[in-house]
Design a protein around this motif. Sequence first.
Motif, mmCIF file in Angstrom:
data_model
loop_
_atom_site.group_PDB
_atom_site.id
_atom_site.type_symbol
_atom_site.label_atom_id
_atom_site.label_comp_id
_atom_site.label_asym_id
_atom_site.label_seq_id
_atom_site.Cartn_x
_atom_site.Cartn_y
_atom_site.Cartn_z
ATOM 1 N N HIS A 349 0.814 -1.137 -0.058
ATOM 2 C CA HIS A 349 0.027 -0.072 -0.085
ATOM 3 C C HIS A 349 0.889 1.107 -0.131
ATOM 4 N N GLU A 350 2.070 1.139 0.798
ATOM 5 C CA GLU A 350 2.865 2.476 0.889
ATOM 6 C C GLU A 350 3.637 2.584 -0.587
ATOM 7 N N PHE A 351 3.591 1.570 -1.342
ATOM 8 C CA PHE A 351 4.216 1.683 -2.446
ATOM 9 C C PHE A 351 3.509 2.358 -3.386
ATOM 10 N N ARG A 352 2.189 2.024 -3.595
ATOM 11 C CA ARG A 352 1.116 2.276 -4.519
ATOM 12 C C ARG A 352 0.920 3.808 -4.191
ATOM 13 N N GLN A 353 1.013 3.995 -2.901
ATOM 14 C CA GLN A 353 0.951 5.468 -2.692
ATOM 15 C C GLN A 353 2.156 6.230 -3.079
ATOM 16 N N TRP A 354 3.286 5.964 -2.978
ATOM 17 C CA TRP A 354 4.393 6.464 -3.498
ATOM 18 C C TRP A 354 4.469 6.842 -4.871
ATOM 19 N N LEU A 355 4.084 5.610 -5.576
ATOM 20 C CA LEU A 355 3.964 5.526 -7.191
ATOM 21 C C LEU A 355 2.845 6.727 -7.720
ATOM 22 N N ARG A 356 1.695 6.711 -6.920
ATOM 23 C CA ARG A 356 0.645 7.620 -7.194
ATOM 24 C C ARG A 356 1.416 9.035 -7.202
ATOM 25 N N ALA A 357 2.197 9.506 -6.000
ATOM 26 C CA ALA A 357 2.539 10.813 -5.762
ATOM 27 C C ALA A 357 3.656 11.141 -6.785
ATOM 28 N N VAL A 358 4.472 10.163 -6.972
ATOM 29 C CA VAL A 358 5.844 10.562 -7.979
ATOM 30 C C VAL A 358 5.418 10.683 -9.252
ATOM 31 N N MET A 359 4.494 10.119 -9.952
ATOM 32 C CA MET A 359 3.957 10.088 -11.424
ATOM 33 C C MET A 359 3.881 11.537 -11.903
ATOM 34 N N PRO A 360 3.113 12.089 -11.499
ATOM 35 C CA PRO A 360 2.931 13.520 -12.034
ATOM 36 C C PRO A 360 4.388 14.524 -11.909
ATOM 37 N N PRO A 361 4.807 14.255 -10.936
ATOM 38 C CA PRO A 361 6.370 15.192 -10.989
ATOM 39 C C PRO A 361 7.119 14.528 -12.035
ATOM 40 N N LEU A 362 7.180 13.477 -12.075
ATOM 41 C CA LEU A 362 8.157 12.864 -13.022
ATOM 42 C C LEU A 362 7.841 13.053 -14.433
ATOM 43 N N VAL A 363 6.530 13.311 -14.739
ATOM 44 C CA VAL A 363 6.176 13.828 -16.095
ATOM 45 C C VAL A 363 6.417 15.173 -16.458
ATOM 46 N N GLY A 364 6.245 15.859 -15.169
ATOM 47 C CA GLY A 364 6.709 17.254 -15.366
ATOM 48 C C GLY A 364 7.935 17.582 -15.371
ATOM 49 N N VAL A 365 8.881 16.875 -14.824
ATOM 50 C CA VAL A 365 10.174 17.157 -14.746
ATOM 51 C C VAL A 365 10.606 16.641 -16.386
ATOM 52 N N ALA A 366 10.344 15.519 -16.798
ATOM 53 C CA ALA A 366 10.608 15.285 -18.161
ATOM 54 C C ALA A 366 10.127 16.282 -19.169
ATOM 55 N N PHE A 367 8.782 16.941 -18.943
ATOM 56 C CA PHE A 367 8.375 17.816 -19.863
ATOM 57 C C PHE A 367 9.245 19.111 -20.066
ATOM 58 N N THR A 416 1.796 5.940 -18.185
ATOM 59 C CA THR A 416 1.087 6.130 -16.999
ATOM 60 C C THR A 416 -0.188 5.035 -16.742
ATOM 61 N N SER A 417 -0.035 3.956 -17.431
ATOM 62 C CA SER A 417 -0.927 2.606 -17.372
ATOM 63 C C SER A 417 -0.605 2.016 -16.255
ATOM 64 N N MET A 418 0.509 2.233 -15.723
ATOM 65 C CA MET A 418 1.057 1.392 -14.394
ATOM 66 C C MET A 418 0.145 2.066 -13.150
ATOM 67 N N GLU A 419 -0.333 3.246 -13.404
ATOM 68 C CA GLU A 419 -0.961 3.812 -12.297
ATOM 69 C C GLU A 419 -2.206 4.701 -12.631
ATOM 70 N N PRO A 420 -3.394 3.824 -12.527
ATOM 71 C CA PRO A 420 -4.451 4.250 -12.959
ATOM 72 C C PRO A 420 -5.150 5.673 -12.682
ATOM 73 N N GLU A 421 -4.702 6.423 -11.414
ATOM 74 C CA GLU A 421 -4.966 7.901 -11.433
ATOM 75 C C GLU A 421 -4.403 8.583 -12.255
ATOM 76 N N SER A 422 -3.275 8.461 -12.448
ATOM 77 C CA SER A 422 -2.453 9.292 -13.542
ATOM 78 C C SER A 422 -2.872 8.882 -14.687
ATOM 79 N N SER A 423 -3.270 7.826 -15.189
ATOM 80 C CA SER A 423 -3.446 7.455 -16.560
ATOM 81 C C SER A 423 -5.091 8.210 -16.767
ATOM 82 N N GLY A 424 -5.847 8.294 -15.706
ATOM 83 C CA GLY A 424 -7.165 9.033 -15.737
ATOM 84 C C GLY A 424 -6.984 10.377 -16.024
ATOM 85 N N ARG A 425 -5.896 11.056 -15.865
ATOM 86 C CA ARG A 425 -5.807 12.586 -15.800
ATOM 87 C C ARG A 425 -5.495 13.064 -17.190
ATOM 88 N N LEU A 426 -5.266 11.985 -18.261
ATOM 89 C CA LEU A 426 -4.885 12.292 -19.583
ATOM 90 C C LEU A 426 -5.985 12.722 -20.082
#
Length: 473
Positions: A349-367, A416-426
């Motif tokens: 559960h902690e890993f899923r929370q971490w993954l959900r938290a880091v996905m948007p910043p990772l995409v932002g840094v890449a952009f 983002t398919s590995m994290e459904p919440e991030s995928s849903g924001r597209l």
Amino acid sequence: MAPARRVRALFLCGLAAAYLGAFGSLYGQIPGLYGRDGILPAGRVLRPSGKGLWQQLWDVPTLLWLGPRLGLDTELGMELLCLLGVLGSFGALLCESLRHCLLFALLWLLYLSLCQVGQIFLYFQWDSLLLETGFLGVLVAPLAVGQGGPGGWRPHDAVPLWLVRWLLFRLMFASGAVKLSSRCPTWWGLTALTHHYQSQPLPTPLAWVAHGLPLWLQKLSVVATYVIELAVPPLFFAPLRRLRIFAFYCQVLLQALILLTGNYNFFNLLTAVLALTLLDEQHLGHGGGHPPPRPPHTAACPPRLRPLLSALLELGTLALLLWGTARCFALRLHWERLQLDTTVAFTYHEFRQWLRAVMPPLVGVAFLSLCWEILAALYSCACTRGWEAKLWATLQWGIFSTATLGVFTISLVPFTSMEPESSGRLWPSIPRVLGAVEQFQVVNSYGLFRRMTGVGGRPEVVLEGSYDGHSWT
């Protein structure tokens, strides 16, 4: 920013070598795999459907549709495509003047044509990786029109090279994330490598040696894999070059160890080729013997203060990496036994929370990193001498920047398919665009070794022969 001529040259040379391994290894297997009496005859995939030729090419993009018009069956057509691929890739490997975008477009089309009928034998992730890398190679390779020839450098060339770095990031980060997302007990228990060396395809003699290593070292190797695949990839976009070089050697080390203990054909070579984009001309050396001019120092950053600040940031980053590793995997050093014990110190559960938290910043840094490359390329175009050359350079910049932004945007769907919440924001239109071109495999999803195989024992195939049908040996 100095032009990365050598980086581009090494990348294209390595891509040609990967193509050569792919076409060469497939050629000898075609009769047994895809012939009329093969395991999965390829002719069954290309049955007439009543559609026109262009519609067939769009639905299943393969040059093998042209086989009947040329008097070739599917098996012979596949062998011809492989031979053309071997010749083209071998020529590009040896001769720099042949490393042309048109040749790499042909190599990509040839391998795509084979994968369309390859069925399960060409559905591995390294086949998808070669297709995606090959498509990026078309954007990276020079057109050799105008001055400079094949070895010339265009102001926008750093932009498509950034896409190669982004592909490497997606490959490594996703490979690390799926190991934990799958809830595989061997990955969570850090015992995956105690099974891997004997259950992988075609283990090498060194795999036997690695299988006999102590358990604590096997677990520490799994921890190192997590660090290289999850924690190091964000450094691909670091503004400090020594952090990118550190990330390069981490990736090459992992691929070298995999290569020494298992046979995955061109996969490890291709991944190391992707990592070449983390280097720069200063690290590779200078063909002309003269280092690039250093940027002028500004009053805002004194000459002696800049290296000190860079060193502090680099040491701080590495210290944070080491501290995070020790905290997440509960590293404990036992001096009396001279071993380092490890265990996973977080929950699923902690890993899923971490993954959900880091996905948007990772995409932002890449952009932001991509935007920097695009703006730097625009500045290089503005510095081009002559209004005709400047206009031509700016036109190419616009075309390649638009293409790069398009590929980056649709690649967010598989990433983002590995994290459904991030995928849903597209935006809803992004998955639709990807769906329209999905058959060309321009972008793909990755996740190597999601679950460890062979945990419950590996099935063995026993071959027996008989002369009379009663006595078998």
